[in-house]
Design a protein around this motif. Sequence first.
Motif, PDB file in Angstrom:
ATOM      1  N   THR A 162      -2.568 -61.920  31.864  1.00  0.00           N
ATOM      2  CA  THR A 162      -2.305 -60.847  30.698  1.00  0.00           C
ATOM      3  C   THR A 162      -0.646 -60.576  30.565  1.00  0.00           C
ATOM      4  OG1 THR A 162      -2.253 -59.027  32.376  1.00  0.00           O
ATOM      5  CG2 THR A 162      -4.487 -59.749  31.366  1.00  0.00           C
ATOM      6  N   SER A 163       0.060 -61.250  31.082  1.00  0.00           N
ATOM      7  CA  SER A 163       1.706 -61.043  31.310  1.00  0.00           C
ATOM      8  C   SER A 163       2.511 -62.339  30.109  1.00  0.00           C
ATOM      9  CB  SER A 163       2.014 -61.078  32.521  1.00  0.00           C
ATOM     10  OG  SER A 163       1.791 -62.367  33.122  1.00  0.00           O
ATOM     11  N   SER A 164       1.806 -63.154  29.314  1.00  0.00           N
ATOM     12  CA  SER A 164       2.362 -63.904  28.624  1.00  0.00           C
ATOM     13  C   SER A 164       3.490 -63.020  27.526  1.00  0.00           C
ATOM     14  CB  SER A 164       1.372 -64.908  27.846  1.00  0.00           C
ATOM     15  OG  SER A 164       2.192 -65.603  26.894  1.00  0.00           O
ATOM     16  N   ARG A 165       4.478 -63.531  27.495  1.00  0.00           N
ATOM     17  CA  ARG A 165       5.476 -63.241  26.377  1.00  0.00           C
ATOM     18  C   ARG A 165       5.880 -64.248  25.259  1.00  0.00           C
ATOM     19  NH1 ARG A 165       3.587 -59.563  27.928  1.00  0.00           N
ATOM     20  NH2 ARG A 165       4.168 -57.748  28.885  1.00  0.00           N
ATOM     21  N   THR A 175       3.280 -69.858  17.316  1.00  0.00           N
ATOM     22  CA  THR A 175       2.606 -68.353  17.661  1.00  0.00           C
ATOM     23  C   THR A 175       1.911 -68.027  16.646  1.00  0.00           C
ATOM     24  OG1 THR A 175       3.189 -66.376  18.050  1.00  0.00           O
ATOM     25  CG2 THR A 175       4.381 -67.127  16.403  1.00  0.00           C
ATOM     26  N   MET A 176       0.926 -67.106  16.846  1.00  0.00           N
ATOM     27  CA  MET A 176      -0.211 -66.698  15.858  1.00  0.00           C
ATOM     28  C   MET A 176       0.560 -65.551  15.233  1.00  0.00           C
ATOM     29  SD  MET A 176      -3.291 -66.660  18.524  1.00  0.00           S
ATOM     30  CE  MET A 176      -2.433 -65.980  19.809  1.00  0.00           C
ATOM     31  N   SER A 177      -0.327 -64.883  14.088  1.00  0.00           N
ATOM     32  CA  SER A 177       0.098 -63.522  13.566  1.00  0.00           C
ATOM     33  C   SER A 177      -0.068 -62.381  14.783  1.00  0.00           C
ATOM     34  CB  SER A 177      -0.786 -63.206  12.422  1.00  0.00           C
ATOM     35  OG  SER A 177      -2.081 -63.174  12.813  1.00  0.00           O
ATOM     36  N   SER A 178       0.653 -61.614  14.409  1.00  0.00           N
ATOM     37  CA  SER A 178       0.963 -60.419  15.201  1.00  0.00           C
ATOM     38  C   SER A 178      -0.508 -59.621  15.422  1.00  0.00           C
ATOM     39  CB  SER A 178       1.952 -59.314  14.947  1.00  0.00           C
ATOM     40  OG  SER A 178       1.397 -58.860  13.617  1.00  0.00           O
ATOM     41  N   GLU A 179      -1.437 -59.483  14.425  1.00  0.00           N
ATOM     42  CA  GLU A 179      -2.699 -59.154  14.438  1.00  0.00           C
ATOM     43  C   GLU A 179      -3.500 -59.970  15.399  1.00  0.00           C
ATOM     44  OE1 GLU A 179      -6.507 -58.241  11.337  1.00  0.00           O
ATOM     45  OE2 GLU A 179      -4.574 -59.174  10.531  1.00  0.00           O
ATOM     46  N   ARG A 180      -3.538 -61.400  15.245  1.00  0.00           N
ATOM     47  CA  ARG A 180      -4.377 -62.117  16.104  1.00  0.00           C
ATOM     48  C   ARG A 180      -3.711 -62.110  17.562  1.00  0.00           C
ATOM     49  NH1 ARG A 180      -6.880 -61.598  12.557  1.00  0.00           N
ATOM     50  NH2 ARG A 180      -7.983 -63.061  11.220  1.00  0.00           N
ATOM     51  N   ILE A 181      -2.487 -61.996  17.745  1.00  0.00           N
ATOM     52  CA  ILE A 181      -1.820 -61.894  19.081  1.00  0.00           C
ATOM     53  C   ILE A 181      -2.506 -60.581  19.768  1.00  0.00           C
ATOM     54  CG2 ILE A 181      -0.079 -61.330  20.482  1.00  0.00           C
ATOM     55  CD1 ILE A 181       1.776 -63.217  18.516  1.00  0.00           C
ATOM     56  N   ALA A 182      -2.575 -59.524  19.046  1.00  0.00           N
ATOM     57  CA  ALA A 182      -3.204 -58.341  19.552  1.00  0.00           C
ATOM     58  C   ALA A 182      -4.839 -58.483  20.001  1.00  0.00           C
ATOM     59  CB  ALA A 182      -3.002 -57.175  18.694  1.00  0.00           C
ATOM     60  N   GLU A 183      -5.423 -59.296  18.942  1.00  0.00           N
ATOM     61  CA  GLU A 183      -6.752 -59.335  19.471  1.00  0.00           C
ATOM     62  C   GLU A 183      -6.865 -60.111  20.603  1.00  0.00           C
ATOM     63  OE1 GLU A 183      -8.445 -61.341  15.955  1.00  0.00           O
ATOM     64  OE2 GLU A 183      -8.009 -59.610  14.401  1.00  0.00           O
ATOM     65  N   VAL A 184      -6.255 -61.392  20.699  1.00  0.00           N
ATOM     66  CA  VAL A 184      -6.542 -62.413  21.769  1.00  0.00           C
ATOM     67  C   VAL A 184      -5.907 -61.589  22.993  1.00  0.00           C
ATOM     68  CG1 VAL A 184      -5.663 -64.394  22.723  1.00  0.00           C
ATOM     69  CG2 VAL A 184      -6.263 -64.264  20.258  1.00  0.00           C
ATOM     70  N   VAL A 230      -7.349 -59.493  28.655  1.00  0.00           N
ATOM     71  CA  VAL A 230      -7.606 -57.939  29.402  1.00  0.00           C
ATOM     72  C   VAL A 230      -8.771 -57.952  29.774  1.00  0.00           C
ATOM     73  CG1 VAL A 230      -7.231 -55.531  29.705  1.00  0.00           C
ATOM     74  CG2 VAL A 230      -5.309 -56.829  28.635  1.00  0.00           C
ATOM     75  N   ARG A 231      -9.741 -58.082  29.020  1.00  0.00           N
ATOM     76  CA  ARG A 231     -11.183 -57.858  29.333  1.00  0.00           C
ATOM     77  C   ARG A 231     -11.737 -59.068  30.244  1.00  0.00           C
ATOM     78  NH1 ARG A 231     -11.539 -56.978  23.784  1.00  0.00           N
ATOM     79  NH2 ARG A 231     -12.477 -58.871  23.517  1.00  0.00           N
ATOM     80  N   SER A 232     -11.281 -60.208  29.720  1.00  0.00           N
ATOM     81  CA  SER A 232     -11.485 -61.565  30.907  1.00  0.00           C
ATOM     82  C   SER A 232     -10.827 -61.387  32.107  1.00  0.00           C
ATOM     83  CB  SER A 232     -10.982 -62.877  30.138  1.00  0.00           C
ATOM     84  OG  SER A 232     -11.189 -63.858  30.735  1.00  0.00           O
ATOM     85  N   SER A 233      -9.780 -60.767  32.280  1.00  0.00           N
ATOM     86  CA  SER A 233      -9.269 -60.598  33.803  1.00  0.00           C
ATOM     87  C   SER A 233     -10.038 -59.603  34.415  1.00  0.00           C
ATOM     88  CB  SER A 233      -7.660 -60.188  33.648  1.00  0.00           C
ATOM     89  OG  SER A 233      -7.093 -60.011  35.025  1.00  0.00           O
ATOM     90  N   ALA A 234     -10.384 -58.622  33.822  1.00  0.00           N
ATOM     91  CA  ALA A 234     -11.202 -57.489  34.431  1.00  0.00           C
ATOM     92  C   ALA A 234     -12.727 -58.112  34.907  1.00  0.00           C
ATOM     93  CB  ALA A 234     -11.606 -56.583  33.571  1.00  0.00           C
ATOM     94  N   ALA A 235     -13.080 -58.871  34.277  1.00  0.00           N
ATOM     95  CA  ALA A 235     -14.703 -59.465  34.561  1.00  0.00           C
ATOM     96  C   ALA A 235     -14.304 -60.430  35.522  1.00  0.00           C
ATOM     97  CB  ALA A 235     -15.000 -60.139  33.131  1.00  0.00           C
ATOM     98  N   ASP A 261     -12.642 -68.798  27.064  1.00  0.00           N
ATOM     99  CA  ASP A 261     -12.411 -67.636  27.967  1.00  0.00           C
ATOM    100  C   ASP A 261     -12.998 -67.908  29.547  1.00  0.00           C
ATOM    101  OD1 ASP A 261     -12.901 -65.176  29.044  1.00  0.00           O
ATOM    102  OD2 ASP A 261     -13.270 -64.121  27.283  1.00  0.00           O
ATOM    103  N   PRO A 262     -11.977 -67.972  30.159  1.00  0.00           N
ATOM    104  CA  PRO A 262     -12.351 -68.267  31.676  1.00  0.00           C
ATOM    105  C   PRO A 262     -13.534 -67.376  32.075  1.00  0.00           C
ATOM    106  CG  PRO A 262     -10.339 -67.186  31.500  1.00  0.00           C
ATOM    107  CD  PRO A 262     -10.824 -67.350  30.169  1.00  0.00           C
ATOM    108  N   ALA A 263     -13.808 -66.027  31.558  1.00  0.00           N
ATOM    109  CA  ALA A 263     -14.650 -65.012  32.309  1.00  0.00           C
ATOM    110  C   ALA A 263     -15.999 -65.727  31.826  1.00  0.00           C
ATOM    111  CB  ALA A 263     -14.389 -63.674  31.986  1.00  0.00           C
ATOM    112  N   GLU A 264     -16.186 -66.175  30.212  1.00  0.00           N
ATOM    113  CA  GLU A 264     -17.445 -66.768  29.908  1.00  0.00           C
ATOM    114  C   GLU A 264     -17.843 -67.925  30.784  1.00  0.00           C
ATOM    115  OE1 GLU A 264     -18.475 -66.670  26.154  1.00  0.00           O
ATOM    116  OE2 GLU A 264     -17.346 -64.959  25.438  1.00  0.00           O
ATOM    117  N   VAL A 265     -16.985 -68.802  30.815  1.00  0.00           N
ATOM    118  CA  VAL A 265     -17.341 -70.100  31.543  1.00  0.00           C
ATOM    119  C   VAL A 265     -17.604 -69.704  33.201  1.00  0.00           C
ATOM    120  CG1 VAL A 265     -16.270 -72.303  32.394  1.00  0.00           C
ATOM    121  CG2 VAL A 265     -15.564 -71.345  30.353  1.00  0.00           C
TER     122      VAL A 265
END
Length: 378
Positions: free
Chosen positions: A299-302, A264-273, A278-283, A155-159
């Motif tokens: 935050t725009s990866s597809r 790719t990951m499962s849809s549940e994990r994609i939503a979590e990540v 979004v939180r990281s970008s804001a920080a 997570d870039p915000a944590e680093v």
Amino acid sequence: MASRVTIHIGTPKSGTTYLQTLLFGNKRRLAERGVLLPLDKADDHALAAIGMRNGPDDTYAERWEGMLAEVAAWDGPAIITNEWFGMAGPERTGEAVRRLGEVGEVHVVLTARDLVDQVPAAWQETLKLGDSTQIDEFVDKLEQEEFRWGWWDIDPAEVLARWAPFVPAERLHVVTIPPRGAPSDVLWHRFARACGLRPEWCSTEVKFARQSLSVEAARLLQLAGPRLLAAIDATPPPWNGPRKWIQSHLSHGILLNHRGGRITMSSERIAEVRARSVRSSAAIEASGCVIHGDLADLTSSRLPDGATHPDDVPDAAVLDLALDVIAEQLGRARKVANRAQVTQKPRAEASRAVPRTVAPATRLRRALGRARRAVRGD
């Protein structure tokens, strides 16, 4: 004494290998323009990062000290680059900034990538070292402090938060990784400006090996991981055995050449990540650091067309790839054996010129030793 010291600290899987390849491919050209890349090669910076992180008693502390000495003796800007610097805790980070500040004005550069893309790339790297964790379980493990990979270094915000207390915001630089499909030199231009370089000082015509595995190759490594580690442990290997054999020889040497689908990951994990991105970008925005690029890139990866969860890869596809790998490995083994025979032939002819008696057991032992060295490439 360096006028400015730029330390590029990662994050992992955010274009770091590409940028390091480009920098070291232009080491001489940069030096001609007064810019220092200390030590000899990118691996030296990795070892220096280990020495910095672990302190003066570490095996590689001398590499870190040598780097500092070379920078101190340079009259101009210097660049240090390795993602392992970003894994340092607050104490070692503060000490590193203090030491670097004694030889020049310290700037910290952090390359940041959308976590939805970065997490599967990080998962691949664990497979290349023999791990067999399922990708969704990997996301869960990122919360565990004892896990080698964690949000603390992905997570870039944590680093950034571990370096921000020691470096003014105007000297903290975040370079965002452009979205898929952007021109290949966009990242370099952003990074060069963050380092105080003119992009045109370096040639971008540098050979760079692709690092990403196909989903089929990742699934094969996931299934084979424990057996691969067992085969290596029988040697026994040095500490970097998995990196040498599974990553360099098998993954990069063979599997990267086989094209296939994306991971790719499962849809549940994609939503979590995605939520974490979004939180990281804001920080990062709130930190007041200098942004090179666009925070929207985080935050725009597809998901690309054809992206597949590794668990959904058909067994037939894995088997087909495994058969290709076996055939390629056999071909390589034959080339090694042929080279060994060519090398041994002059020696055999020379030995026949001087008659001597050698016990059969001794001849067999020597033959086995030669064969073993030939297979290992010694």
